[in-house]
Motif scaffolding. Structure first.
Motif, PDB file in Angstrom:
ATOM      1  N   TYR A 156      51.790  44.794  34.973  1.00  0.00           N
ATOM      2  CA  TYR A 156      50.054  44.265  34.580  1.00  0.00           C
ATOM      3  C   TYR A 156      49.998  44.822  33.199  1.00  0.00           C
ATOM      4  CZ  TYR A 156      45.822  41.078  35.050  1.00  0.00           C
ATOM      5  OH  TYR A 156      45.268  39.878  34.727  1.00  0.00           O
ATOM      6  N   LEU A 157      49.647  44.320  32.810  1.00  0.00           N
ATOM      7  CA  LEU A 157      49.250  44.649  31.155  1.00  0.00           C
ATOM      8  C   LEU A 157      48.013  44.895  30.638  1.00  0.00           C
ATOM      9  CD1 LEU A 157      49.088  46.734  28.153  1.00  0.00           C
ATOM     10  CD2 LEU A 157      50.894  44.753  26.844  1.00  0.00           C
ATOM     11  N   PHE A 158      47.376  45.260  30.702  1.00  0.00           N
ATOM     12  CA  PHE A 158      45.598  44.241  30.137  1.00  0.00           C
ATOM     13  C   PHE A 158      44.692  44.626  29.029  1.00  0.00           C
ATOM     14  CE2 PHE A 158      45.841  46.453  35.246  1.00  0.00           C
ATOM     15  CZ  PHE A 158      44.953  45.759  36.121  1.00  0.00           C
ATOM     16  N   GLN A 159      44.027  43.638  28.901  1.00  0.00           N
ATOM     17  CA  GLN A 159      43.472  43.287  27.177  1.00  0.00           C
ATOM     18  C   GLN A 159      43.523  44.735  27.312  1.00  0.00           C
ATOM     19  OE1 GLN A 159      40.704  40.832  26.841  1.00  0.00           O
ATOM     20  NE2 GLN A 159      40.472  40.537  24.768  1.00  0.00           N
ATOM     21  N   ASP A 160      42.660  45.838  27.985  1.00  0.00           N
ATOM     22  CA  ASP A 160      42.323  47.985  27.022  1.00  0.00           C
ATOM     23  C   ASP A 160      42.872  48.177  27.470  1.00  0.00           C
ATOM     24  OD1 ASP A 160      41.809  47.193  30.240  1.00  0.00           O
ATOM     25  OD2 ASP A 160      39.792  47.552  30.098  1.00  0.00           O
ATOM     26  N   TYR A 161      44.168  47.629  28.047  1.00  0.00           N
ATOM     27  CA  TYR A 161      45.262  48.865  28.114  1.00  0.00           C
ATOM     28  C   TYR A 161      45.112  49.861  29.467  1.00  0.00           C
ATOM     29  CZ  TYR A 161      46.127  47.630  23.448  1.00  0.00           C
ATOM     30  OH  TYR A 161      46.300  46.740  22.531  1.00  0.00           O
ATOM     31  N   ALA A 162      43.883  49.748  29.922  1.00  0.00           N
ATOM     32  CA  ALA A 162      43.561  50.536  31.170  1.00  0.00           C
ATOM     33  C   ALA A 162      44.684  51.318  31.563  1.00  0.00           C
ATOM     34  CB  ALA A 162      43.673  49.735  32.766  1.00  0.00           C
ATOM     35  N   LEU A 163      44.670  52.949  30.312  1.00  0.00           N
ATOM     36  CA  LEU A 163      45.067  54.199  30.346  1.00  0.00           C
ATOM     37  C   LEU A 163      43.802  54.797  30.801  1.00  0.00           C
ATOM     38  CD1 LEU A 163      46.606  54.209  27.072  1.00  0.00           C
ATOM     39  CD2 LEU A 163      47.845  53.071  28.972  1.00  0.00           C
ATOM     40  N   PHE A 164      44.734  56.017  31.977  1.00  0.00           N
ATOM     41  CA  PHE A 164      43.683  56.748  31.994  1.00  0.00           C
ATOM     42  C   PHE A 164      43.470  57.661  31.312  1.00  0.00           C
ATOM     43  CE2 PHE A 164      46.722  55.456  35.688  1.00  0.00           C
ATOM     44  CZ  PHE A 164      45.644  54.954  36.547  1.00  0.00           C
TER      45      PHE A 164
END
Length: 209
Positions: free
Chosen positions: A79-87
Motif C-alpha cells: 500500500y502506497l499512501f497519498q502522504d507516503y507514510a514514511l517513518f
C-alpha cells in the motif's frame, strides 16, 4: 486475479464496487469523496464492507456470508499512501527494510538503482524532495513482495515534470513485476496514460468504462 464485489455504507451514499483485474494496472478515476480510497482500504483490510466478497486468486479476503475477514497482515498487500507514510525517525534504508522479505534483497537493490535513490539510503524523510519520498515509499511497498499493490494518489503532490517521470517509472516497474496495481487518481490524463483498465463512479456505483 483480484475479484471485488461488495457494498459499503458511507455517510453520504451507498458505495458499490464490482470489478475484476488480472496482472494489469486498474485506475480508479473520480473526484474526491467518491469512495476511491475506501475501496483500497477494503481490499487492504483497513476497512470492511457490509456485504459481498473480495478474493485474490484462491484466497478469500472478505466474505460476509461466512464472516470471513482476513487480517491485514495475512493479505500480502502493498500500500502506497497519498502522504507516503514514511517513518520520520528512520533513514531511507531503515524505512525500506521495515517489513522487507529476506528473499527480496536482490530485487530491492535493483529497484533502488532503477528509480535513482540508491545514494539516499542514509538520509531521513525530511531531507528528501517529494519525488524522492514517492520513490522511497514505492520501493518500501514492493520490498514486502506483495501479491497486489495499492496506490492512493501517489503522484498528486508532485510537480508536472517529476510526475511524468514517476508515471514512466510505475509503468516500467509494473511491466517487470506483473502483479495487479490499483491506482487512485482524479487526473484524466494520468488515468489514460497508466491504466489498462479504468474504473469510474456513477452515483456511488464503481464499474469499468
Amino acid at each position: 486475479m483480484l475479484q471485488v464485489d461488495f457494498q459499503k455504507s458511507l455517510p453520504e451514499f451507498q458505495l458499490s464496487a464490482r470489478f475484476a483485474v488480472k496482472d494489469e494496472i486498474l485506475v480508479l478515476f473520480g473526484p474526491s469523496g467518491s469512495g476511491k480510497t475506501t475501496i483500497l482500504n477494503c481490499i487492504a483490510g483497513l476497512a470492511h464492507p457490509e456485504y459481498g466478497t473480495i478474493r485474490l486468486a484462491d484466497r478469500l479476503f472478505f466474505d460476509h456470508k461466512d464472516n470471513i475477514k482476513l487480517p491485514v497482515q495475512k493479505r500480502n498487500v502493498g500500500y502506497l499512501f497519498q502522504d507516503y507514510a514514511l517513518f520520520p525517525h528512520m533513514t531511507v534504508e531503515k524505512n525500506i527494510r521495515y517489513g522487507m522479505q529476506r528473499d527480496a534483497q536482490g530485487q530491492v537493490e535493483e529497484l533502488l538503482q532503477s528509480v535513482g535513490i540508491d545514494h539516499l539510503l542514509q538520509k531521513y524523510p525530511h531531507q528528501l524532495s517529494g519525488g524522492q519520498k514517492q520513490r522511497v515509499a514505492l520501493v518500501r511497498a514492493l520490498a514486502t513482495k506483495p501479491d497486489i499493490l495499492l496506490l492512493d494518489e501517489p503522484l498528486s503532490a508532485l510537480d508536472a515534470d517529476t510526475r511524468r517521470q514517476c508515471q514512466a517509472e510505475l509503468l516500467r516497474i509494473h511491466e517487470k513485476w506483473r502483479i495487479p496495481f490499483l491506482l487512485v487518481t482524479h487526473d484524466r490524463d494520468e488515468a489514460e496514460r497508466l491504466g489498462d483498465l479504468i474504473l469510474t463512479n456513477r452515483d456511488g456505483h464503481w464499474s469499468l468504462d
